[in-house]
Design a protein around this motif. Structure first.
Motif, short mmCIF file in Angstrom:
data_model
loop_
_atom_site.label_atom_id
_atom_site.label_comp_id
_atom_site.label_asym_id
_atom_site.label_seq_id
_atom_site.Cartn_x
_atom_site.Cartn_y
_atom_site.Cartn_z
N VAL A 210 -60.21 5.40 -46.54
CA VAL A 210 -60.00 6.21 -47.70
C VAL A 210 -61.14 6.79 -48.24
O VAL A 210 -61.45 8.24 -48.57
CB VAL A 210 -59.25 5.47 -48.81
N THR A 211 -62.09 6.15 -48.50
CA THR A 211 -63.42 6.56 -48.95
C THR A 211 -64.49 5.44 -48.53
O THR A 211 -64.39 4.54 -47.59
CB THR A 211 -63.26 6.57 -50.52
N ASN A 212 -65.80 5.63 -49.05
CA ASN A 212 -66.83 4.59 -48.82
C ASN A 212 -67.04 4.09 -50.50
O ASN A 212 -67.37 5.11 -51.28
CB ASN A 212 -67.96 5.15 -48.26
N ASN A 213 -67.38 2.85 -50.63
CA ASN A 213 -67.54 2.26 -51.77
C ASN A 213 -69.04 2.61 -52.50
O ASN A 213 -69.93 1.76 -52.36
CB ASN A 213 -67.04 0.80 -51.80
N SER A 214 -69.25 3.84 -52.39
CA SER A 214 -70.77 4.26 -52.60
C SER A 214 -71.00 5.06 -53.83
O SER A 214 -69.82 5.73 -54.38
CB SER A 214 -71.27 4.96 -51.51
N ASN A 215 -72.04 5.03 -54.61
CA ASN A 215 -72.35 5.93 -55.65
C ASN A 215 -72.67 7.31 -55.11
O ASN A 215 -72.90 7.59 -53.85
CB ASN A 215 -73.46 5.60 -56.67
N ALA B 205 -62.92 7.39 -56.49
CA ALA B 205 -61.77 7.43 -55.69
C ALA B 205 -60.80 6.30 -55.62
O ALA B 205 -59.80 6.09 -55.44
CB ALA B 205 -62.22 8.12 -54.28
N MET B 206 -61.58 5.00 -55.51
CA MET B 206 -61.08 3.72 -55.40
C MET B 206 -60.24 3.45 -56.40
O MET B 206 -59.02 2.92 -56.33
CB MET B 206 -61.99 2.65 -55.17
N ALA B 207 -60.51 3.77 -57.77
CA ALA B 207 -59.92 3.64 -59.13
C ALA B 207 -58.52 4.58 -58.96
O ALA B 207 -57.55 4.12 -59.29
CB ALA B 207 -60.78 3.88 -60.22
N PHE B 208 -58.89 5.71 -58.65
CA PHE B 208 -57.65 6.62 -58.44
C PHE B 208 -56.55 6.08 -57.52
O PHE B 208 -55.37 6.03 -57.79
CB PHE B 208 -58.21 8.09 -57.79
N PHE B 209 -56.99 5.63 -56.36
CA PHE B 209 -55.86 5.32 -55.42
C PHE B 209 -55.06 3.82 -55.82
O PHE B 209 -54.19 3.61 -55.74
CB PHE B 209 -56.48 5.18 -54.08
N GLU B 210 -56.11 2.90 -56.67
CA GLU B 210 -55.45 1.85 -57.02
C GLU B 210 -54.53 2.11 -58.12
O GLU B 210 -53.63 1.46 -58.13
CB GLU B 210 -56.47 0.63 -57.42
N GLU B 211 -54.77 3.01 -59.00
CA GLU B 211 -53.89 3.41 -60.11
C GLU B 211 -52.51 3.93 -59.53
O GLU B 211 -51.58 3.93 -60.19
CB GLU B 211 -54.69 4.55 -60.85
N LEU C 170 -63.48 12.23 -46.15
CA LEU C 170 -62.35 11.95 -46.99
C LEU C 170 -63.00 12.03 -48.46
O LEU C 170 -62.35 12.51 -49.33
CB LEU C 170 -61.52 11.03 -46.66
N GLN C 171 -63.92 11.62 -48.59
CA GLN C 171 -64.51 11.63 -49.88
C GLN C 171 -64.84 12.88 -50.33
O GLN C 171 -64.66 13.43 -51.37
CB GLN C 171 -65.70 10.48 -50.02
N ILE C 172 -65.44 13.76 -49.34
CA ILE C 172 -65.66 15.15 -49.76
C ILE C 172 -64.37 15.75 -50.11
O ILE C 172 -64.21 16.53 -50.95
CB ILE C 172 -66.29 15.60 -48.32
N ALA C 173 -63.27 15.34 -49.35
CA ALA C 173 -62.06 16.22 -49.58
C ALA C 173 -61.58 15.77 -50.93
O ALA C 173 -61.16 16.78 -51.92
CB ALA C 173 -60.95 15.67 -48.55
N TRP C 174 -61.65 14.45 -51.26
CA TRP C 174 -61.02 14.04 -52.85
C TRP C 174 -61.94 14.86 -53.74
O TRP C 174 -61.46 15.32 -54.75
CB TRP C 174 -61.27 12.64 -52.88
#
Length: 412
Positions: A51-56, A83-89, A393-397
């Protein structure tokens, strides 16, 4: 007045753009001719969806070798943690694995695309299966999209059609054509995160089907070391593939101008001294065997004939006759098994397209075209691409979010 927005492309960035614009109160129509949304998203990460990478922001930018600075604003407002917060929501529990890679706990990419689809419905985004044929542009501003079944008027259009890799998922290059027709420049398109083709007369064809786990891989550009990684690779009839190779390919950007060589470390857990002790032990065990029959404990069966041929040691030479120099030379071969790379495979075989709409022609804060008012871009269509690990994918989001929000705003 409610703004009418048409998003062209129902992949990762298109769905995010549509959701984001609808969240800001716009009336959104999403054009996707495929029978289902997120077709490419569903095959990412071997169907698990990285989904993404847990990075700043800084960590994300360090993994974008092509035009990373362009993404600074988008990542600053929507980084890996956002992005992580968005998908968990959205109801998708996530987990973080090696290299900060983020996956759904279920290991099912359909959980990600399904959550996005539910959100689109909740936001009352209209899904249309029509294909965009051309943009309607009047007085330097976009005013709608012409489809194969008629015209859709719009106050803003977001192009999110993806690149040209994996054409079976609908990546047909339509977005690049529409961008060029609107006056944009599209930089040369090639594959990134792509299998690699060996030079003529190599060994990969003899090794096809062999998968190597837990090996080291070093990339040399004009004999200069540029990247080292560890993981899994696969030999094919044309060359090499697998996660390690796909990652390595993102560093190999100057084919035709520079030469590339891969070196595989078949025994990365052992340094040369430790490996020599291991060889001594094996050679004592097989002291009366032919060299070609003494390597079964050390190497996969398919690799043995190739290694014997490369070693220069006669295959029927008895192990007790192998000299110290021959043994040490063979140890170096195990640590530096080289493959000369001729080219990447065609862009159709790539996971990601490198190249796209020129970033200097797009506002990095809003993703709006500098050539045509009210036209926006997001995702792989733009000339940015990243290494493996959830960064693409993070670029896409992030770009989808930026384009959706900006397109929905009522300008003065």
């Amino acid at each position: 007045m409610t703004k009418k927005i048409v998003v062209v492309g129902g992949g990762a960035s298109g769905m995010m753009a549509a959701i984001s614009a609808a969240e800001r109160g716009a009336s959104v129509t999403l054009l996707e001719p495929n029978e289902r949304l997120g077709k490419k998203l569903n095959i990412t990460g071997k169907g698990r969806c990285n989904v993404t990478n847990n990075s700043n922001t800084e960590e994300l930018l360090a993994n974008v070798p092509r035009n990373g600075k362009f993404l600074y604003s988008a990542f600053s407002r929507f980084d890996g943690q956002d992005a992580m917060a968005f998908f968990e929501e959205l109801g998708v529990p996530l987990k973080v694995e090696r290299g900060k890679r983020v996956f759904p706990v279920s290991d099912r990419s359909f959980d990600v695309s399904g959550a996005l689809e539910r959100r689109l419905k909740k936001q009352k985004v209209i899904l249309s299966r029509k294909r965009a044929v051309r943009l309607l542009i009047e007085d330097g501003a976009v005013r709608g999209v012409e489809t194969e079944q008629g015209t859709l008027p719009a106050d803003a259009v977001i192009l999110a059609t993806g690149g040209v890799s994996y054409p079976a998922t609908g990546s047909t290059g339509d977005g690049h054509r529409l961008a060029v027709e609107a006056g944009h420049t599209v930089t040369p398109l090639q594959g990134s995160l792509v299998p690699l083709q060996e030079e003529e007369g190599g060994v990969c064809r003899d090794l096809q089907g062999l998968s190597l786990r837990n090996v080291g891989l070093t990339v040399f550009e004009d004999n200069k070391k540029i990247e080292t990684d560890f993981g899994e690779l696969l030999f094919t009839h044309f060359g090499v593939s697998g996660p390690l190779v796909l990652s390595a390919s993102a560093h190999m950007r100057y084919f035709g101008k520079k030469t590339y060589r891969l070196e595989i470390d078949l025994k990365p857990a052992l340094d040369e001294g430790q490996l020599d002790k291991r060889l001594l032990s094996d050679f004592e065990k097989y002291a009366n065997s032919d060299f070609c029959n003494a390597l079964n404990d050390l190497l996969p069966q398919k690799l043995i004939p190739v290694m014997v041929a490369r070693s220069g040691i006669p295959k029927h030479q008895k192990i007790h006759d192998v000299t110290r120099e021959q043994r040490q030379s063979f140890g170096r071969l195990l640590k530096h098994f080289s493959i000369n790379i001729a080219a990447p495979r065609p862009v159709e075989d790539a996971i990601v397209t490198s190249g796209g709409v020129k970033v200097s022609e797009i506002d990095p804060h809003t993703m709006e075209s500098k050539c045509v008012k009210d036209l926006y871009f997001s995702g792989e269509l733009i000339d940015v691409d990243a290494y493996t690990g959830g960064f693409n994918l993070q670029i896409a989001w992030a770009t989808g979010r930026a384009a959706g929000f900006a397109a929905a705003e009522n300008k003065e």
